[in-house]
Design an enzyme around this catalytic site. Structure first.
Site, short mmCIF file in Angstrom:
data_model
loop_
_atom_site.label_atom_id
_atom_site.label_comp_id
_atom_site.label_asym_id
_atom_site.label_seq_id
_atom_site.Cartn_x
_atom_site.Cartn_y
_atom_site.Cartn_z
N ARG A 44 0.82 -1.21 0.00
CA ARG A 44 0.00 0.00 0.00
C ARG A 44 0.86 1.26 0.00
O ARG A 44 0.39 2.35 -0.32
CB ARG A 44 -0.98 0.00 1.19
CG ARG A 44 -1.93 1.16 1.18
CD ARG A 44 -3.11 1.09 2.16
NE ARG A 44 -3.00 0.13 3.22
CZ ARG A 44 -2.28 0.32 4.34
NH1 ARG A 44 -1.64 1.43 4.55
NH2 ARG A 44 -2.24 -0.63 5.25
N TYR A 99 -15.99 19.84 -12.46
CA TYR A 99 -16.45 18.45 -12.60
C TYR A 99 -17.44 18.11 -11.49
O TYR A 99 -17.22 18.45 -10.32
CB TYR A 99 -15.22 17.54 -12.54
CG TYR A 99 -15.53 16.10 -12.77
CD1 TYR A 99 -15.94 15.65 -14.02
CD2 TYR A 99 -15.41 15.17 -11.75
CE1 TYR A 99 -16.22 14.32 -14.24
CE2 TYR A 99 -15.68 13.83 -11.96
CZ TYR A 99 -16.09 13.41 -13.21
OH TYR A 99 -16.38 12.09 -13.41
N ASP A 107 -7.12 21.32 -11.62
CA ASP A 107 -7.52 20.07 -12.26
C ASP A 107 -7.19 20.21 -13.74
O ASP A 107 -7.83 20.96 -14.47
CB ASP A 107 -9.01 19.81 -12.03
CG ASP A 107 -9.47 18.46 -12.62
OD1 ASP A 107 -8.87 18.01 -13.61
OD2 ASP A 107 -10.46 17.90 -12.11
N LYS A 157 -8.72 9.79 -18.56
CA LYS A 157 -9.15 10.47 -19.78
C LYS A 157 -7.98 10.56 -20.77
O LYS A 157 -7.44 9.55 -21.16
CB LYS A 157 -9.71 11.85 -19.41
CG LYS A 157 -10.66 11.85 -18.21
CD LYS A 157 -12.02 11.26 -18.52
CE LYS A 157 -12.88 11.06 -17.28
NZ LYS A 157 -13.09 12.24 -16.44
#
Ligand SMILES: *Cc1c(COP(=O)(O)O)cnc(C)c1O
Length: 372
Positions: free
Chosen positions: A47, A100, A169, A194
């Site tokens: 992790r 978003y 962003d 994306k």
């Protein structure tokens, strides 16, 4: 040596050539690493770190113009890592009201933790009027799906003078379209689901920063929340980066060609693409972007017209994502939640041949018009 974007992308994060070693080592699947007689080292538990992430993080850091990068399980894992690791009770956060949708949903979470959230539109650098006492300013430019643009440098300078950090962003542009850190931002954040990876087969996100302390905060957040990417996704993402410049150039050229074709059509209103010279966002976009992205948005007369148009497209899939090698489009109003008219279409240009794509779109428009 100054190198071009294609050279940068194809070599990003690749290890030095070693005899009999692969050019890009395959994904490392490991929950733990052997640690005989010690409790430290670069790789201890799965992790905390993974060699496949390490190479991808180096690659994205290079694309960002030099930055410490942390990869996450998704774009939203990266967005929340910045917002939730940096904001405490009593802090003021400034956000765009047109960002978003899922980022906007974090407003309630932040407020439930005792932060105060101020919102203003992306267009016209409205955040400048909301900076008093702010701790963090969130920007998204170009905004999604309306494609408004704000001046990152101008807002970052004012935000820093007011004592606030700035996060951008950068999902739509990718670091080969715009480098927020070079424009003064403290964090460059993205959904790499994306355009950065572009094949529509994985979810991923990243946070890049040049501040070692901020980078440490973000890494610690990932470790404690556990929003880690799978090694397979990280490897696929790294593999995809080699073609980033090729994909972005074709996608941007297709988007611009489509925008130019659509502006001639009487049934198309509200056409937006930051690369169009007469778009309201073009002047600012041209100052801070090197590629204008693959998204074109426009409004057809009504919901039924837009649905007929989408149904008549042959080369374009209906899907709610963007940035992929396959063109896709959606009527945004299907989802609710964005302030857009019922006939609003978000179109993401892929890498099909430009002539074929434009022909398909114009033919679908004609079909939608005739069957009215
Ligand atoms: C898709 C998207 C996100 C969220 O990314 P996921 O990978 O879907 O979690 C965040 N910001 C923008 C601008 C996006 O388009």
């Amino acid at each position: 040596m100054e190198i071009g974007d294609g050279t940068l992308a194809v070599g990003a994060g690749r290890p030095e050539a070693e005899r009999y070693a692969p050019p890009l080592p395959g994904p490392v699947f490991a929950a733990y690493y052997h640690l005989p007689g010690e409790a430290a080292g670069p790789y201890t538990y799965g992790r905390d770190a993974n060699p496949t992430w390490t190479l991808l993080e180096q690659a994205i850091g290079e694309l960002e113009g030099g930055a410490e990068t942390t990869v996450f399980a998704s774009g939203m894992a990266a967005v929340s890592a910045v917002l939730l690791s940096q904001v405490k009770a009593g802090d003021v956060v400034v956000m765009p009201d047109d960002c978003y949708m899922a980022t906007r949903m974090l407003r309630e979470r932040l407020e439930s933790y005792g932060a105060r959230v101020r919102m203003g539109p992306t267009a016209g650098d409205a955040q400048l009027g909301l900076l008093d006492g702010a701790r963090l300013v969130w920007l998204e430019t170009p905004s999604n799906p309306n494609l408004d643009v704000c001046d990152i440098r101008r807002i970052a300078d004012a935000a820093h003078a007011a004592g606030a950090l700035v996060a951008v962003d950068n999902t739509l542009a990718t670091p080969l379209g715009q480098r927020p850190l070079d424009l003064g931002a403290d964090f460059s954040v993205a959904s790499d689901t994306k355009a950065l990876t572009g094949h529509g087969d994985l979810l991923l996100g990243h946070v890049a920063t040049r501040d070692a302390e901020l980078a440490e905060d973000v890494r610690l957040w990932r470790k404690t929340v556990g929003a880690i990417p799978g090694p397979m996704e990280a490897w696929l993402a790294h593999r995809s980066l080699a073609t980033l410049q090729l994909r972005l150039d074709r996608q941007a050229a297709n988007a611009l060609a489509l925008a130019r074709a659509l502006r001639e059509r009487p049934e198309v209103a509200g056409l937006r693409h930051p690369g169009l010279p007469d778009d309201p966002a073009h002047a600012t976009a041209a100052r801070q972007m090197t590629r204008f992205g693959c998204v074109v948005s426009f409004t057809l007369p009504d919901e039924a017209f837009a649905e007929r148009f989408l149904g008549a497209l042959r080369l374009v899939t209906q899907a709610t994502s963007f940035g992929g090698v396959h063109s896709s489009a959606e009527r945004r109003g299907r989802w609710g939640g964005d302030a857009v008219p019922p006939g609003f279409v978000r179109f993401s240009a892929g890498i099909e041949d430009t002539g074929d794509l434009v022909t398909d779109v114009l033919r679908a428009l004609e079909t939608a018009r005739k069957t009215r």
